[in-house]
Design a protein around this motif. Structure first.
Motif, PDB file in Angstrom:
ATOM      1  N   LYS A  24      71.590  51.948 -36.872  1.00 33.77           N
ATOM      2  CA  LYS A  24      71.361  50.459 -36.277  1.00 33.77           C
ATOM      3  C   LYS A  24      71.117  50.705 -34.906  1.00 33.77           C
ATOM      4  O   LYS A  24      71.758  51.570 -34.197  1.00 33.77           O
ATOM      5  CB  LYS A  24      72.586  49.528 -36.426  1.00 33.77           C
ATOM      6  CG  LYS A  24      72.901  49.158 -37.946  1.00 33.77           C
ATOM      7  CD  LYS A  24      74.045  48.396 -37.986  1.00 33.77           C
ATOM      8  CE  LYS A  24      74.487  48.262 -39.472  1.00 33.77           C
ATOM      9  NZ  LYS A  24      75.781  47.575 -39.750  1.00 33.77           N
ATOM     10  N   PHE A  25      70.039  49.885 -34.298  1.00 30.59           N
ATOM     11  CA  PHE A  25      69.861  49.883 -32.931  1.00 30.59           C
ATOM     12  C   PHE A  25      71.031  49.586 -32.066  1.00 30.59           C
ATOM     13  O   PHE A  25      71.324  50.174 -31.064  1.00 30.59           O
ATOM     14  CB  PHE A  25      68.919  48.750 -32.468  1.00 30.59           C
ATOM     15  CG  PHE A  25      67.441  49.124 -32.787  1.00 30.59           C
ATOM     16  CD1 PHE A  25      66.907  50.339 -33.603  1.00 30.59           C
ATOM     17  CD2 PHE A  25      66.376  48.083 -32.988  1.00 30.59           C
ATOM     18  CE1 PHE A  25      65.713  50.630 -34.279  1.00 30.59           C
ATOM     19  CE2 PHE A  25      65.185  48.396 -33.706  1.00 30.59           C
ATOM     20  CZ  PHE A  25      64.830  49.852 -33.862  1.00 30.59           C
ATOM     21  N   THR A  26      72.013  48.918 -32.624  1.00 22.61           N
ATOM     22  CA  THR A  26      73.253  48.496 -31.743  1.00 22.61           C
ATOM     23  C   THR A  26      74.106  49.747 -31.549  1.00 22.61           C
ATOM     24  O   THR A  26      74.989  49.735 -30.898  1.00 22.61           O
ATOM     25  CB  THR A  26      74.060  47.558 -32.430  1.00 22.61           C
ATOM     26  OG1 THR A  26      74.229  47.801 -33.879  1.00 22.61           O
ATOM     27  CG2 THR A  26      73.421  46.254 -32.225  1.00 22.61           C
ATOM     28  N   GLU A  27      74.020  50.901 -32.504  1.00 27.43           N
ATOM     29  CA  GLU A  27      74.692  52.008 -32.581  1.00 27.43           C
ATOM     30  C   GLU A  27      74.324  53.336 -31.465  1.00 27.43           C
ATOM     31  O   GLU A  27      74.823  54.078 -31.296  1.00 27.43           O
ATOM     32  CB  GLU A  27      74.764  52.675 -33.985  1.00 27.43           C
ATOM     33  CG  GLU A  27      75.351  51.821 -34.938  1.00 27.43           C
ATOM     34  CD  GLU A  27      75.299  52.205 -36.367  1.00 27.43           C
ATOM     35  OE1 GLU A  27      76.399  52.225 -37.170  1.00 27.43           O
ATOM     36  OE2 GLU A  27      74.182  52.823 -36.554  1.00 27.43           O
ATOM     37  N   PHE A  28      73.321  52.896 -30.898  1.00 28.67           N
ATOM     38  CA  PHE A  28      72.519  53.661 -29.800  1.00 28.67           C
ATOM     39  C   PHE A  28      73.353  53.397 -28.663  1.00 28.67           C
ATOM     40  O   PHE A  28      73.513  52.210 -27.912  1.00 28.67           O
ATOM     41  CB  PHE A  28      71.130  53.706 -29.659  1.00 28.67           C
ATOM     42  CG  PHE A  28      70.250  54.151 -30.842  1.00 28.67           C
ATOM     43  CD1 PHE A  28      69.809  55.382 -30.582  1.00 28.67           C
ATOM     44  CD2 PHE A  28      69.828  53.434 -31.942  1.00 28.67           C
ATOM     45  CE1 PHE A  28      69.015  55.921 -31.749  1.00 28.67           C
ATOM     46  CE2 PHE A  28      69.380  54.081 -33.211  1.00 28.67           C
ATOM     47  CZ  PHE A  28      68.661  55.223 -32.931  1.00 28.67           C
ATOM     48  N   VAL A  29      73.954  54.380 -27.993  1.00 26.43           N
ATOM     49  CA  VAL A  29      74.693  54.207 -27.106  1.00 26.43           C
ATOM     50  C   VAL A  29      74.198  54.267 -25.520  1.00 26.43           C
ATOM     51  O   VAL A  29      74.029  53.457 -24.688  1.00 26.43           O
ATOM     52  CB  VAL A  29      76.357  55.081 -26.867  1.00 26.43           C
ATOM     53  CG1 VAL A  29      77.003  54.950 -25.730  1.00 26.43           C
ATOM     54  CG2 VAL A  29      76.893  55.002 -28.223  1.00 26.43           C
ATOM     55  N   ARG A  30      73.501  55.495 -25.450  1.00 27.61           N
ATOM     56  CA  ARG A  30      72.690  55.730 -24.459  1.00 27.61           C
ATOM     57  C   ARG A  30      71.497  56.554 -24.336  1.00 27.61           C
ATOM     58  O   ARG A  30      71.846  57.591 -25.493  1.00 27.61           O
ATOM     59  CB  ARG A  30      73.388  56.023 -22.975  1.00 27.61           C
ATOM     60  CG  ARG A  30      74.089  57.500 -22.891  1.00 27.61           C
ATOM     61  CD  ARG A  30      75.358  57.861 -21.984  1.00 27.61           C
ATOM     62  NE  ARG A  30      75.720  59.137 -22.188  1.00 27.61           N
ATOM     63  CZ  ARG A  30      76.762  59.381 -22.753  1.00 27.61           C
ATOM     64  NH1 ARG A  30      77.528  58.128 -23.342  1.00 27.61           N
ATOM     65  NH2 ARG A  30      77.231  60.456 -22.700  1.00 27.61           N
ATOM     66  N   LYS A  31      70.521  56.490 -23.735  1.00 24.35           N
ATOM     67  CA  LYS A  31      69.495  57.578 -24.034  1.00 24.35           C
ATOM     68  C   LYS A  31      69.932  58.940 -23.283  1.00 24.35           C
ATOM     69  O   LYS A  31      70.649  59.119 -22.369  1.00 24.35           O
ATOM     70  CB  LYS A  31      68.367  57.272 -23.071  1.00 24.35           C
ATOM     71  CG  LYS A  31      67.056  57.897 -23.566  1.00 24.35           C
ATOM     72  CD  LYS A  31      65.698  57.270 -22.838  1.00 24.35           C
ATOM     73  CE  LYS A  31      64.523  57.932 -23.034  1.00 24.35           C
ATOM     74  NZ  LYS A  31      63.486  57.515 -22.509  1.00 24.35           N
ATOM     75  N   GLY A  32      69.719  59.929 -24.038  1.00 23.53           N
ATOM     76  CA  GLY A  32      69.905  61.301 -23.620  1.00 23.53           C
ATOM     77  C   GLY A  32      69.218  61.642 -22.301  1.00 23.53           C
ATOM     78  O   GLY A  32      68.323  61.067 -21.954  1.00 23.53           O
ATOM     79  N   PRO A  33      69.922  62.731 -21.423  1.00 21.27           N
ATOM     80  CA  PRO A  33      69.239  63.117 -20.328  1.00 21.27           C
ATOM     81  C   PRO A  33      68.058  63.813 -20.404  1.00 21.27           C
ATOM     82  O   PRO A  33      67.497  64.355 -19.540  1.00 21.27           O
ATOM     83  CB  PRO A  33      70.594  63.693 -19.740  1.00 21.27           C
ATOM     84  CG  PRO A  33      71.086  64.287 -20.724  1.00 21.27           C
ATOM     85  CD  PRO A  33      71.111  63.311 -22.292  1.00 21.27           C
ATOM     86  N   GLY A  34      67.608  64.011 -21.610  1.00 18.60           N
ATOM     87  CA  GLY A  34      66.388  64.905 -21.826  1.00 18.60           C
ATOM     88  C   GLY A  34      65.574  64.876 -22.877  1.00 18.60           C
ATOM     89  O   GLY A  34      65.966  63.989 -23.792  1.00 18.60           O
TER      90      GLY A  34
END
Length: 107
Positions: free
Chosen positions: A77-87
């Protein structure tokens, strides 16, 4: 508004496993679909040398040698994405993952 993950991006996701949020590679995410889901494959340090695994290049934001096992494909789910990775990974890695996924799904 929350950022929608894009194919090819690496995101830190919370899959509900206690103490085990992890990085995942986004394979697909559509905002015009009925469900607010993305398809991802998990990034892991476990390796069994199968045809469904891809060795990732060493990058500074992954502490250990890491791999993708395309058998780990799952909806998130889109809500389970915590943060974009650094690369992110280059096109060659994405092509290898797609190729392994086609083998797994017999496409």
């Amino acid at each position: 508004m929350r950022t929608v993950p894009q194919p090819g991006e690496v995101w830190f996701v919370d899959l509900g496993m206690v103490g085990k949020p992890r990085y995942a590679l986004v394979l697909a995410a559509q905002t015009d679909a009925r469900l607010a889901l993305a398809s991802v494959v998990l990034i892991t340090t476990q390796f069994a040398d199968t045809t469904y695994e891809v060795t990732l290049p060493r990058v500074p934001w992954l502490r250990e040698q890491s791999y993708i096992n395309v058998q780990s494909i799952q909806p998130v789910k889109f809500t389970e994405f915590v943060r974009k990775g650094p690369g992110k990974f280059d096109a060659r890695v994405i092509e290898e993952v797609e190729s392994a996924l086609k083998r797994w799904l017999k496409l």
